[in-house]
Motif scaffolding. Structure first.
Motif, PDB file in Angstrom:
ATOM      1  N   ILE A 182       0.834  -1.201   0.000  1.00 37.87           N
ATOM      2  CA  ILE A 182       0.000   0.000   0.000  1.00 37.87           C
ATOM      3  C   ILE A 182       0.871   1.256   0.000  1.00 37.87           C
ATOM      4  CG2 ILE A 182      -1.655   1.311   1.396  1.00 37.87           C
ATOM      5  CD1 ILE A 182      -2.866  -1.476   2.142  1.00 37.87           C
ATOM      6  N   ASP A 183       1.965   1.237   0.766  1.00 33.17           N
ATOM      7  CA  ASP A 183       2.898   2.373   0.758  1.00 33.17           C
ATOM      8  C   ASP A 183       3.487   2.602  -0.626  1.00 33.17           C
ATOM      9  OD1 ASP A 183       2.524   2.944   3.417  1.00 33.17           O
ATOM     10  OD2 ASP A 183       4.356   1.916   4.091  1.00 33.17           O
ATOM     11  N   ILE A 184       3.854   1.524  -1.296  1.00 28.65           N
ATOM     12  CA  ILE A 184       4.421   1.644  -2.652  1.00 28.65           C
ATOM     13  C   ILE A 184       3.392   2.253  -3.594  1.00 28.65           C
ATOM     14  CG2 ILE A 184       5.171   0.307  -4.662  1.00 28.65           C
ATOM     15  CD1 ILE A 184       6.556  -1.602  -2.663  1.00 28.65           C
ATOM     16  N   ARG A 185       2.157   1.800  -3.531  1.00 30.12           N
ATOM     17  CA  ARG A 185       1.109   2.331  -4.405  1.00 30.12           C
ATOM     18  C   ARG A 185       0.848   3.810  -4.143  1.00 30.12           C
ATOM     19  NH1 ARG A 185      -1.787  -1.054  -7.980  1.00 30.12           N
ATOM     20  NH2 ARG A 185      -0.245  -2.653  -8.421  1.00 30.12           N
ATOM     21  N   LYS A 186       0.809   4.213  -2.869  1.00 30.80           N
ATOM     22  CA  LYS A 186       0.597   5.623  -2.537  1.00 30.80           C
ATOM     23  C   LYS A 186       1.759   6.468  -3.055  1.00 30.80           C
ATOM     24  CE  LYS A 186      -2.282   5.094   1.546  1.00 30.80           C
ATOM     25  NZ  LYS A 186      -2.365   5.239   2.999  1.00 30.80           N
ATOM     26  N   GLU A 187       2.965   5.947  -2.928  1.00 35.87           N
ATOM     27  CA  GLU A 187       4.148   6.661  -3.418  1.00 35.87           C
ATOM     28  C   GLU A 187       4.086   6.829  -4.931  1.00 35.87           C
ATOM     29  OE1 GLU A 187       8.796   5.520  -3.533  1.00 35.87           O
ATOM     30  OE2 GLU A 187       7.844   5.409  -1.559  1.00 35.87           O
ATOM     31  N   GLU A 188       3.645   5.802  -5.651  1.00 34.39           N
ATOM     32  CA  GLU A 188       3.504   5.889  -7.107  1.00 34.39           C
ATOM     33  C   GLU A 188       2.478   6.957  -7.483  1.00 34.39           C
ATOM     34  OE1 GLU A 188       2.435   1.987  -8.415  1.00 34.39           O
ATOM     35  OE2 GLU A 188       4.480   1.220  -8.238  1.00 34.39           O
ATOM     36  N   GLN A 189       1.353   7.001  -6.774  1.00 34.97           N
ATOM     37  CA  GLN A 189       0.324   7.996  -7.063  1.00 34.97           C
ATOM     38  C   GLN A 189       0.832   9.402  -6.792  1.00 34.97           C
ATOM     39  OE1 GLN A 189      -2.977   6.732  -4.677  1.00 34.97           O
ATOM     40  NE2 GLN A 189      -3.683   5.238  -6.183  1.00 34.97           N
ATOM     41  N   THR A 190       1.564   9.577  -5.696  1.00 39.84           N
ATOM     42  CA  THR A 190       2.114  10.885  -5.352  1.00 39.84           C
ATOM     43  C   THR A 190       3.120  11.332  -6.401  1.00 39.84           C
ATOM     44  OG1 THR A 190       1.810  10.438  -3.008  1.00 39.84           O
ATOM     45  CG2 THR A 190       3.353  12.188  -3.586  1.00 39.84           C
ATOM     46  N   THR A 191       3.976  10.422  -6.836  1.00 33.28           N
ATOM     47  CA  THR A 191       4.975  10.746  -7.849  1.00 33.28           C
ATOM     48  C   THR A 191       4.306  11.129  -9.161  1.00 33.28           C
ATOM     49  OG1 THR A 191       6.536   9.227  -6.825  1.00 33.28           O
ATOM     50  CG2 THR A 191       6.975   9.855  -9.103  1.00 33.28           C
ATOM     51  N   THR A 192       3.307  10.376  -9.574  1.00 32.71           N
ATOM     52  CA  THR A 192       2.591  10.676 -10.812  1.00 32.71           C
ATOM     53  C   THR A 192       1.907  12.028 -10.721  1.00 32.71           C
ATOM     54  OG1 THR A 192       2.219   8.322 -11.187  1.00 32.71           O
ATOM     55  CG2 THR A 192       0.813   9.847 -12.398  1.00 32.71           C
ATOM     56  N   HIS A 193       1.249  12.283  -9.604  1.00 36.69           N
ATOM     57  CA  HIS A 193       0.560  13.556  -9.411  1.00 36.69           C
ATOM     58  C   HIS A 193       1.562  14.707  -9.448  1.00 36.69           C
ATOM     59  CE1 HIS A 193      -1.334  16.935  -7.520  1.00 36.69           C
ATOM     60  NE2 HIS A 193      -2.492  16.323  -7.439  1.00 36.69           N
ATOM     61  N   SER A 194       2.680  14.562  -8.778  1.00 39.66           N
ATOM     62  CA  SER A 194       3.699  15.611  -8.753  1.00 39.66           C
ATOM     63  C   SER A 194       4.255  15.869 -10.149  1.00 39.66           C
ATOM     64  CB  SER A 194       4.835  15.222  -7.812  1.00 39.66           C
ATOM     65  OG  SER A 194       4.365  15.105  -6.500  1.00 39.66           O
TER      66      SER A 194
END
Length: 88
Positions: A52-64
């Motif tokens: 779940i942490d990895i997925r949230k990090e991917e979403q944050t990176t994409t959004h940024s």
């Protein structure tokens, strides 16, 4: 430490030990999709938390990345308009 693979169906995520072929085929038959990530973890709970942490990090990176690109494009446009107005 066992290696875990992940299956997702809608919002539900399940982790199985990589060696559990019977469980993997059961989940696939139920409509779960195997995810790309495989992680080593001491137990299922920690494996799911890390996934779940990895997925949230991917979403944050994409959004940024997307918002940074949009901001840069707008900034270039504003600079072009200002330059055109004042350099006439």
């Amino acid at each position: 430490m066992p290696e875990y693979c992940f299956f997702k169906k809608g919002n539900h995520i399940t982790a199985l030990e990589r060696s559990d072929m019977a469980g993997a085929s059961d989940l696939t038959a139920k409509g779960y999709e195997k995810q790309f990530e495989e992680l080593n973890a001491p137990d299922v709970k920690r494996a799911l938390a890390r996934f779940i942490d990895i997925r949230k990090e991917e979403q944050t990176t994409t959004h940024s990345f997307v918002t940074g690109a949009v901001f840069a494009s707008l900034l270039v446009g504003v600079v072009a308009v200002v330059s055109w107005l004042f350099l006439k």
